[in-house]
Design a protein around this motif. Structure first.
Motif, short mmCIF file in Angstrom:
data_model
loop_
_atom_site.label_atom_id
_atom_site.label_comp_id
_atom_site.label_asym_id
_atom_site.label_seq_id
_atom_site.Cartn_x
_atom_site.Cartn_y
_atom_site.Cartn_z
N MET A 1 0.82 -1.20 0.00
CA MET A 1 0.00 0.00 0.00
C MET A 1 0.86 1.26 0.00
N ALA A 2 2.08 1.16 0.51
CA ALA A 2 2.96 2.33 0.57
C ALA A 2 3.23 2.91 -0.81
N HIS A 3 3.31 2.05 -1.82
CA HIS A 3 3.57 2.55 -3.17
C HIS A 3 2.40 3.37 -3.69
N ILE A 4 1.19 3.06 -3.27
CA ILE A 4 0.03 3.85 -3.66
C ILE A 4 0.01 5.17 -2.91
N ILE A 5 0.28 5.11 -1.61
CA ILE A 5 0.30 6.33 -0.80
C ILE A 5 1.37 7.30 -1.30
N ALA A 6 2.53 6.76 -1.64
CA ALA A 6 3.64 7.60 -2.11
C ALA A 6 3.29 8.33 -3.41
N ASN A 7 2.46 7.72 -4.23
CA ASN A 7 2.09 8.30 -5.53
C ASN A 7 0.63 8.72 -5.59
N LYS A 8 0.04 8.92 -4.43
CA LYS A 8 -1.40 9.17 -4.33
C LYS A 8 -1.87 10.31 -5.23
N ASP A 9 -1.22 11.46 -5.18
CA ASP A 9 -1.67 12.60 -5.97
C ASP A 9 -1.59 12.32 -7.46
N LYS A 10 -0.51 11.69 -7.89
CA LYS A 10 -0.33 11.35 -9.30
C LYS A 10 -1.40 10.35 -9.75
N ILE A 11 -1.66 9.36 -8.93
CA ILE A 11 -2.67 8.34 -9.26
C ILE A 11 -4.06 8.96 -9.34
N LEU A 12 -4.38 9.79 -8.36
CA LEU A 12 -5.70 10.44 -8.36
C LEU A 12 -5.87 11.35 -9.58
N MET A 13 -4.81 12.03 -10.00
CA MET A 13 -4.89 12.87 -11.19
C MET A 13 -5.18 12.02 -12.42
N ARG A 14 -4.55 10.87 -12.52
CA ARG A 14 -4.80 9.98 -13.65
C ARG A 14 -6.24 9.47 -13.63
N ILE A 15 -6.74 9.16 -12.45
CA ILE A 15 -8.12 8.68 -12.33
C ILE A 15 -9.10 9.78 -12.74
N LYS A 16 -8.81 11.02 -12.37
CA LYS A 16 -9.68 12.14 -12.76
C LYS A 16 -9.68 12.31 -14.28
N LYS A 17 -8.54 12.11 -14.91
CA LYS A 17 -8.47 12.19 -16.38
C LYS A 17 -9.31 11.07 -17.01
N ILE A 18 -9.23 9.88 -16.43
CA ILE A 18 -10.03 8.75 -16.93
C ILE A 18 -11.52 9.06 -16.77
N LYS A 19 -11.89 9.61 -15.62
CA LYS A 19 -13.29 10.00 -15.42
C LYS A 19 -13.72 11.00 -16.49
N GLY A 20 -12.84 11.94 -16.80
CA GLY A 20 -13.14 12.91 -17.84
C GLY A 20 -13.33 12.25 -19.21
N GLN A 21 -12.49 11.28 -19.50
CA GLN A 21 -12.63 10.55 -20.76
C GLN A 21 -13.96 9.81 -20.81
N LEU A 22 -14.34 9.18 -19.71
CA LEU A 22 -15.61 8.45 -19.67
C LEU A 22 -16.79 9.40 -19.79
N SER A 23 -16.69 10.56 -19.17
CA SER A 23 -17.74 11.57 -19.31
C SER A 23 -17.82 12.04 -20.75
N GLY A 24 -16.66 12.14 -21.41
CA GLY A 24 -16.63 12.52 -22.81
C GLY A 24 -17.35 11.51 -23.70
N ILE A 25 -17.22 10.24 -23.37
CA ILE A 25 -17.93 9.20 -24.12
C ILE A 25 -19.43 9.37 -23.94
N GLU A 26 -19.84 9.56 -22.70
CA GLU A 26 -21.26 9.75 -22.41
C GLU A 26 -21.81 10.96 -23.16
N LYS A 27 -21.08 12.07 -23.12
CA LYS A 27 -21.53 13.29 -23.80
C LYS A 27 -21.58 13.09 -25.31
N ALA A 28 -20.59 12.41 -25.86
CA ALA A 28 -20.57 12.16 -27.30
C ALA A 28 -21.79 11.37 -27.73
N ILE A 29 -22.18 10.41 -26.93
CA ILE A 29 -23.37 9.61 -27.25
C ILE A 29 -24.63 10.46 -27.11
N GLU A 30 -24.69 11.23 -26.01
CA GLU A 30 -25.85 12.11 -25.81
C GLU A 30 -25.99 13.11 -26.96
#
Length: 90
Positions: A1-30
């Protein structure tokens, strides 16, 4: 778990980008965008998720299967990773 904690901010930023991509898919379909553009966004999202998985799995293996781990812990971790990969690769 330490490797996740050490990179927490970087990982969360990547997850937010992925969320944005998924929202983009939803919007494109809408918005009834061209199906090829939707497929491109799906492909990019999948690539981003796979890249995140690869990075975290690599860090996990290094931390949990290193020389500092007992044989018993190593055997359990190998089983855990094997089971994870079975479900991930389906």
């Amino acid at each position: 778990m330490a490797h996740i904690i050490a990179n927490k901010d970087k990982i969360l930023m990547r997850i937010k980008k992925i969320k944005g991509q998924l929202s983009g898919i939803e919007k494109a379909i809408e918005d009834e965008k061209d199906c090829f553009k939707v497929l491109q966004q799906i492909s990019a999202s999948r690539g981003a998720i796979q890249s995140l998985m690869n990075e975290l799995l690599n860090d996990h293996i290094k931390e949990h299967l290193g020389n500092h781990v007992s044989e018993e812990q190593r055997a359990q971790e190998i089983e855990n990773i094997t089971n994870l990969l079975k479900t991930y690769l389906k």
